[in-house]
Enzyme design. Structure first.
Site, PDB file in Angstrom:
ATOM      1  N   SER A 146       0.832  -1.207   0.000  1.00  0.00           N
ATOM      2  CA  SER A 146       0.000   0.000   0.000  1.00  0.00           C
ATOM      3  C   SER A 146       0.867   1.258   0.000  1.00  0.00           C
ATOM      4  CB  SER A 146      -0.973  -0.048   1.183  1.00  0.00           C
ATOM      5  OG  SER A 146      -2.004   0.898   1.033  1.00  0.00           O
ATOM      6  N   ASP A 222     -10.072  -5.752  -3.352  1.00  0.00           N
ATOM      7  CA  ASP A 222      -9.512  -4.681  -2.520  1.00  0.00           C
ATOM      8  C   ASP A 222     -10.471  -3.485  -2.523  1.00  0.00           C
ATOM      9  OD1 ASP A 222      -7.921  -2.476  -1.557  1.00  0.00           O
ATOM     10  OD2 ASP A 222      -6.117  -3.590  -2.097  1.00  0.00           O
ATOM     11  N   HIS A 255      -7.282  -6.155   0.749  1.00  0.00           N
ATOM     12  CA  HIS A 255      -6.132  -5.300   1.051  1.00  0.00           C
ATOM     13  C   HIS A 255      -5.367  -5.744   2.302  1.00  0.00           C
ATOM     14  CE1 HIS A 255      -4.118  -1.495   0.085  1.00  0.00           C
ATOM     15  NE2 HIS A 255      -4.101  -1.175   1.366  1.00  0.00           N
TER      16      HIS A 255
END
Length: 276
Positions: A146, A222, A255
């Site tokens: 991320s 995600d 995620h």
């Protein structure tokens, strides 16, 4: 450096160290996994992990399941905190700015500039400390998730020759074009978008001095895929510049660290091939 935590793991040892950082002006914590060969005194390569928003050094070392694969390849894993922290360090009430959200750059704007120098910390100070305190081969690679995936990609692109390989899970590939990045870049770097481009993987690919192959895994479930991550922008930029990219879109994955742990073995094997 002072060791504050240690646990036997897969024939090696997971440690946490703290130290005073000259780059950041605060005390920092960093996770270090030493594989069996390192405990035996052999020189090992180093793989740096950069975590995402809100994380500390603990998220990766407790959730990613990386130690067993680092042990198999005899790689030292180093996982720093995501920002400077503590009293006197600028902060924001939101989760995506300030402490826990350093974005792996050197801030130029007040009140952030005095402490938020994560690029210098990750690329200069931390490798020097690792080389001083552990026996390494001098080879190093980098990966992250991320915000940390953004950091891994941009630091590798901005510092040609520093890393043998790079990979990322669900990275913020074009921070200049998405809310997380626009908010952070405005605060840390100011309004000049030319400064933003210098920390944006999609923009950096166009003028990359080194054709370091990029490996990116992205989960298709995600929640941030369309609003913040947009891997298609990286794919288009790589194609336009003929930059080597392996983009793997993984159905069903989100995620979280469940996603990261599922493909950790493949990422560490990828880096091991370059770190030999």
């Amino acid at each position: 450096m002072e060791r504050i935590e240690q646990h036997a793991s897969w024939g090696g040892r997971q440690e946490v160290w703290k130290h005073a950082s000259s780059a950041l002006g605060v005390e920092m914590k960093v996770g270090v996994y030493l594989p069996p060969a390192a405990l035996a005194g052999q020189a090992c390569p180093v793989l740096y992990w950069l975590s995402g928003l809100t994380c500390t050094e603990q998220n990766f070392i407790t959730k990613a399941g990386a130690q067993q694969f680092a042990a198999a390849h005899n790689i030292i894993l180093v996982a720093p905190d995501t920002s400077p922290r503590g009293e006197g360090v600028a902060n924001d009430d939101a989760y995506d700015l300030g402490q826990g959200a350093g974005f792996y750059l050197n801030a130029t704007q007040a009140p952030w500039a005095s402490h938020f120098r994560m690029e210098d910390y990750v690329t200069q100070e931390l490798p020097a400390l690792v080389a001083k305190h552990f026996v390494t081969t001098g080879k190093q690679s980098i990966f992250g998730h991320s915000m940390g995936g953004h950091g891994a990609l941009t630091l590798a692109l901005r510092h040609p020759g520093l890393y043998q390989s790079v990979s990322a899970f669900s990275p913020i590939v074009a921070p200049s074009q998405v809310p997380w990045g626009q908010k952070a870049f405005t605060a840390y770097l100011g309004e000049d978008q030319a400064q933003w481009a210098a920390h944006d993987a999609v923009a950096l690919i166009a003028k990359a001095q080194e054709r370091l192959p990029l490996l990116v895994d992205q989960g298709l479930q995600d929640d941030f895929l369309d609003s913040q991550l947009q891997p298609g922008l990286l794919e288009a930029a790589a194609k336009a510049s003929n930059h080597p990219l392996t983009l793997r879109l993984q159905p069903g994955y989100d995620h979280s660290y469940y996603f990261i742990a599922s493909f950790m073995e493949e990422h560490i094997a990828h880096h091991a091939a370059y770190l030999k």
